[in-house]
Design a protein around this motif. Structure first.
Motif, PDB file in Angstrom:
ATOM      1  N   LEU A  61       7.201  22.819 -47.174  1.00  0.00           N
ATOM      2  CA  LEU A  61       7.151  23.162 -48.511  1.00  0.00           C
ATOM      3  C   LEU A  61       5.742  23.445 -48.757  1.00  0.00           C
ATOM      4  O   LEU A  61       4.718  22.638 -48.742  1.00  0.00           O
ATOM      5  N   GLY A  62       5.432  24.608 -49.583  1.00  0.00           N
ATOM      6  CA  GLY A  62       3.974  24.908 -49.724  1.00  0.00           C
ATOM      7  C   GLY A  62       3.326  25.602 -48.749  1.00  0.00           C
ATOM      8  O   GLY A  62       2.089  25.959 -49.242  1.00  0.00           O
ATOM      9  N   GLU A  64      12.399  21.997 -44.979  1.00  0.00           N
ATOM     10  CA  GLU A  64      11.738  22.406 -46.147  1.00  0.00           C
ATOM     11  C   GLU A  64      10.659  21.520 -46.428  1.00  0.00           C
ATOM     12  O   GLU A  64       9.535  21.599 -46.924  1.00  0.00           O
ATOM     13  N   ASN A  65      10.983  20.052 -46.259  1.00  0.00           N
ATOM     14  CA  ASN A  65      10.029  19.137 -46.761  1.00  0.00           C
ATOM     15  C   ASN A  65       8.691  18.980 -45.704  1.00  0.00           C
ATOM     16  O   ASN A  65       7.935  18.814 -46.251  1.00  0.00           O
ATOM     17  N   SER A  89      14.152  17.967 -58.080  1.00  0.00           N
ATOM     18  CA  SER A  89      14.736  16.846 -57.142  1.00  0.00           C
ATOM     19  C   SER A  89      13.663  15.573 -57.325  1.00  0.00           C
ATOM     20  O   SER A  89      14.104  14.396 -57.415  1.00  0.00           O
ATOM     21  N   SER A 113       6.663  13.678 -56.315  1.00  0.00           N
ATOM     22  CA  SER A 113       6.634  14.310 -55.091  1.00  0.00           C
ATOM     23  C   SER A 113       6.017  15.725 -54.910  1.00  0.00           C
ATOM     24  O   SER A 113       5.287  15.710 -54.174  1.00  0.00           O
ATOM     25  N   LEU A 137      16.185  18.480 -50.762  1.00  0.00           N
ATOM     26  CA  LEU A 137      15.613  19.573 -49.745  1.00  0.00           C
ATOM     27  C   LEU A 137      15.909  19.338 -48.101  1.00  0.00           C
ATOM     28  O   LEU A 137      16.143  17.928 -48.071  1.00  0.00           O
ATOM     29  N   ARG A 139       5.143  16.107 -41.601  1.00  0.00           N
ATOM     30  CA  ARG A 139       4.553  16.954 -42.633  1.00  0.00           C
ATOM     31  C   ARG A 139       3.095  16.887 -42.684  1.00  0.00           C
ATOM     32  O   ARG A 139       2.234  17.671 -42.644  1.00  0.00           O
ATOM     33  N   PRO A 186      19.890  17.689 -45.402  1.00  0.00           N
ATOM     34  CA  PRO A 186      19.152  17.260 -46.576  1.00  0.00           C
ATOM     35  C   PRO A 186      18.262  15.803 -46.156  1.00  0.00           C
ATOM     36  O   PRO A 186      18.892  15.388 -45.224  1.00  0.00           O
ATOM     37  N   MET A 189       2.903  16.957 -52.970  1.00  0.00           N
ATOM     38  CA  MET A 189       2.933  17.810 -52.008  1.00  0.00           C
ATOM     39  C   MET A 189       2.367  19.085 -52.083  1.00  0.00           C
ATOM     40  O   MET A 189       2.365  20.206 -51.459  1.00  0.00           O
ATOM     41  N   LEU A 244       8.755  12.645 -50.648  1.00  0.00           N
ATOM     42  CA  LEU A 244       9.149  13.907 -50.117  1.00  0.00           C
ATOM     43  C   LEU A 244      10.382  14.250 -51.150  1.00  0.00           C
ATOM     44  O   LEU A 244      10.657  13.572 -52.101  1.00  0.00           O
ATOM     45  N   ILE A 245      11.077  15.370 -50.952  1.00  0.00           N
ATOM     46  CA  ILE A 245      11.869  15.926 -51.859  1.00  0.00           C
ATOM     47  C   ILE A 245      13.350  15.455 -51.358  1.00  0.00           C
ATOM     48  O   ILE A 245      13.857  16.210 -50.469  1.00  0.00           O
ATOM     49  N   PRO A 246      14.035  14.600 -51.833  1.00  0.00           N
ATOM     50  CA  PRO A 246      15.119  13.922 -51.389  1.00  0.00           C
ATOM     51  C   PRO A 246      16.309  15.182 -51.194  1.00  0.00           C
ATOM     52  O   PRO A 246      17.178  15.220 -50.250  1.00  0.00           O
TER      53      PRO A 246
END
Lengths: 330, 511
Positions: free
Chosen positions: B103-104, B99-100, A207, A211, B95, B154, B138, A215, B91-93
């Protein structure tokens, strides 16, 4: 909470609807189509494409592409046949080619990550490499006669249905081991994609790689792992193909990677990465298979009609995806 | 004054050929918002990147609490307690919001993710900011402002002690900024050390407790907000002495524009949401209108609106006194506007084409792609402009990338002159070129003006702006704050107007 289909599920829902329509259409048009045999064959005949397509799904989800699939499958089939011909025990031969496939994928993944090169070119190189290696192993088709193949693998088939033939005899239909492999791979891969950190990292990289890096996603490790997995599943697809064909052939499966990519995209995975489902790929593979079955049933159509139908469907699905992602952006 | 929580001493970072940070000291204290200010290239982002582990530092020491830290990646910095929210939403668009945020750092059972726990945790992190969202949707189903807040959630979800906000407000509108600031104040009051990087002066005075100013990689100083009035802040950022500004002579008024012809271009209430607040301006033939303002003040954004690269969402535009629209650069070209963008290397030159090809490209577009300009005419044009502008090149077929910056800029200017424009918008035409070439460009601007062109001149150097403009429009925080003309066109008035608040002796003239 009010129910609505999430935007990300629309392509998958559309694919599933197409599959159901094709199947229903077949049942209406042809007598024998309602037989459970059709469904069983659908899984059995497409198992090797399916296994490879699951690998391709991970690659595409991560924003990459793998063009080496067909060549690796062919290399695997001829390697298995040659190893068995030299008296290597079947299990050892299978484990060896699976490890080989994984190592080959890891090698490509490493180059892609380390030298920051486009996956398209690196896996294109991988394709030629694997294709050539296949001919080096053995230049032509090689039959497999080992009893493991006929009896042991045949004996693993699971009875799933009984049908009465025209002569009144009751026949037991079994789900071949190849189909079992396919379903098991789909199941494990679905869990890996949705329920593991690795799976989510793959989506994240596909995606937005930059980013994901900021992250704290281990981008390099995940990418290498994705291509390793794809190599492993291509090899597994090759092993499944040897069960199916009882032979190995270095010249076979040309263009299989494109079938796999088509199945992935028809199954609702975005080619740009980040969005898609393993279950979608299952649906995509079955759609490709059912088109082939329909054309076989029709009998008087050239098999090239399969390609034409797949081509049309692919274009429609890509346009659908584009329309959906445009709508989402607004 | 409380003890510093995060402290950098003697931080130095070199890149090939440039010292990006030179022995800089910086300290962030718990319960304080500390603004990091400086013009482009001052070293703000380098400092941030050294603190968050994106770049390794060459020299110096960073301590967090009493411990020396060496983060090698944003992840390690985060683990140590330093979280960052970037200008662009990183961020991850595709997800989900949950999750954003997680994540990790997802929690797992037997290697499998606990989705329920993830959603609960995300909701809790958002609740801390006073937000309630459907965390399973999302990220792209929410606005940029909400996405920015998700990034903030986050950042503070890990036990962050230091929060770095790297220009987080550049894509937010006023109301959204106010919401963000309410949250930042709450976090500050909870005892977090907040480092705030921005170009917006109003925002600094609204939220910061302390200001550190950098210029050219050097620490200029650290000041409590109350001890650093706007004028001094701007002067320090620009590297001027306040006394020097106050003592500066008023330049003689430049030639006033003559004639009663309607302006070549005039706009009223012209703006775009989250880009430029509604502006009124007019530029006449034979006049240079300067745009002054700090980086990020909206100068370039306004130019882009005028040239149709971005579309205005309010206001009217008139050309020669008649209502008109400019909806695309092609339309601007058809109306005989020209535009040399700020970033010459990426947006101006076509590096792998020749001087000749670079020069004729705008004219070719204006005439239509199917009407190829005859080679004889091309060669004549190139010869004319190479001579007229004094372009130093080994020949018309030289690749433009091999020319010096100043000569590249002259080719770009020629490109637009070849289209015989009526209005030329020049965004930072003298940046990054040598002094001689700069003088040439300034002479050319004056020549264009005398030949009856309307020129909009955007420049960060106030002296240069004052030298070359008849009138100056001053922008601050994306709004027009003053228009200077006549005797008020001088460095001092410009700096006063940029700083705002303090009333300059000359007083900015009304529009």
């Amino acid at each position: 909470m009010k129910f609505r289909v999430p935007a990300q599920l629309i392509p998958l829902a559309a694919s599933a609807a197409v599959l159901v329509l094709l199947y229903a259409g077949g049942c209406l048009a042809f007598d024998g189509f309602t037989s459970p045999r059709v469904v069983i064959n659908l899984f059995g005949d497409n198992a090797f494409v399916g296994v490879a397509a699951v690998g391709a799904t991970f690659v595409i989800l991560s924003g990459g592409i793998d063009l080496s699939v067909g060549a690796v499958v062919a290399l695997t089939t001829i390697s298995v046949a040659a190893l068995l011909g030299h008296g290597v025990p079947p299990l050892a031969a299978v484990l060896l080619v699976l490890a080989g496939g994984a190592a080959f994928g890891a090698f490509l993944g490493f180059i892609i990550h380390w030298f920051e090169l486009p996956p398209f070119l690196i896996t294109l190189g991988g394709m030629f490499l694997a294709r050539g290696l296949g001919f080096m192993v053995h230049p032509e088709s090689l039959g497999i006669t080992h009893p493991f193949y006929g009896e042991t693998v045949g004996g693993l088939a699971i009875p799933v249905a009984h049908v009465t033939t025209a002569s009144g005899r009751v026949q037991t239909l079994t789900l071949p081991f190849t189909a079992q492999c396919f379903l098991a791979v789909v199941l494990v891969a679905s869990v890996a994609a949705k329920w593991t950190r690795f799976g989510r990292n793959v989506y994240a990289i596909g995606s937005s790689e930059s980013s994901a890096r900021l992250m704290g996603v281990p981008v390099g490790k995940t990418k290498i792992l994705v291509y390793t997995l794809a190599g492993f599943l291509s090899a597994l697809g090759g092993v499944v193909a040897t069960f199916y064909m009882q032979s190995g052939n270095p010249a076979s499966f040309v263009g299989l990677e494109l079938d796999a990519i088509a199945a992935v995209v028809i199954g609702g995975t975005l080619l740009r990465g980040g969005v898609g489902f393993i279950s979608g790929t299952l649906v995509g593979v079955l759609i490709l298979g059912i088109i082939q079955t329909l054309i076989n049933f029709k009998g008087d159509l050239n098999t090239w009609w399969t390609k034409i139908a797949i081509g049309g469907l692919l274009l429609v699905f890509i346009m659908l995806q584009q329309a959906l992602s445009r709508r989402r952006r607004e | 004054m409380s003890e510093p929580l995060l402290e950098a001493r003697g931080l130095t970072k070199r890149f090939p050929g440039v010292v990006a940070l030179n022995a800089v000291n910086f300290a962030a204290r718990a319960g304080e918002v500390h603004a990091l200010m400086g013009e482009n290239g001052a070293g703000k982002s380098t400092l941030i990147k050294c603190l968050t582990g994106v770049y390794p530092r060459d020299e110096g020491e960073v301590t967090l609490g009493s411990r020396v830290i060496h983060p090698r990646s944003p992840r390690e910095a985060e683990a140590a307690g330093i979280s960052t929210v970037y200008q662009e939403v990183n961020l991850i668009p595709d997800l989900s919001v949950a999750e954003n945020i997680c994540l990790g750092r997802q929690s797992t059972t037997f290697g499998l993710l606990r989705w329920g726990a993830m959603r609960t945790r995300a909701r809790a992190a958002l609740a801390r900011l006073g937000l309630t969202l459907d965390v399973s949707l999302p990220l792209t189903s929410y606005s940029i402002a909400i996405q920015q807040l998700v990034a903030l959630a986050r950042a503070i979800d890990v036990a962050a002690k230091v929060l770095i906000l790297d220009e987080p407000t550049s894509s937010l509108d006023e109301r959204e900024v106010a919401e963000l600031f309410a949250i930042v104040r709450r976090l500050r009051d909870e005892g977090m050390a907040v480092i705030f990087v921005t170009h917006f002066l109003d925002q600094v005075y609204e939220i910061a407790d302390r200001i550190t100013v950098l210029r050219n990689g050097q620490l200029i100083g650290e000041f409590p907000v109350a001890a650093l009035p706007r004028l001094q802040l701007v002067a320090r950022m620009m590297g001027r002495d306040v006394k020097e500004i106050e003592a500066m002579d008023h330049r003689p008024a430049a030639a006033p524009r003559s004639g009663e012809a309607p302006p070549v271009l005039a706009v009223r209430g012209f703006g775009r949401r989250a880009s430029v607040k509604p502006v009124e301006l007019a530029v006449h033939a034979g006049e240079v209108l300067g745009f002054a303002g700090l980086l990020g003040s909206g100068r370039t954004e306004l130019a882009r609106l005028l040239f149709g690269i971005d579309q205005a969402d309010c206001g009217t535009l008139e050309i020669d006194g008649r209502p008109a629209t400019v909806r695309s650069p092609q339309a601007a070209l058809a109306r005989r506007f020209g535009f040399t963008p700020e970033d010459r290397k990426t947006a101006g030159i076509l590096p792998n084409l020749t001087v000749r090809e670079n020069l004729i490209v705008a004219l070719q577009v204006r005439r239509g792609l199917w009407k190829r300009i005859p080679r004889v005419e091309q060669d004549a044009l190139v010869a004319k402009f190479v001579a007229a502008l004094g372009i130093k090149t080994s020949g018309p077929e030289q690749l433009i990338k091999n020319l010096s910056g100043g000569n590249q800029q002259k080719v770009i200017l020629s490109r637009w002159l070849a289209t015989e424009p009526r209005l030329l918008i020049l965004d930072e035409p003298t940046r990054g070129i040598d002094v001689g070439a700069q003088a040439d460009i300034e002479r050319l601007i004056a020549k264009f003006r005398d030949e009856g062109l309307a020129v909009i001149f955007i420049c960060s150097e106030t002296a240069e702006l004052a030298r070359n403009s008849q009138r100056i429009l001053v922008l601050r925080d994306r709004a027009k704050v003053a228009e200077l003309s006549g005797a008020a066109v001088c460095e001092e008035s410009i700096i006063h107007a940029i700083a705002g608040g303090a009333s300059p002796p000359a007083g900015p003239a009304g529009p």
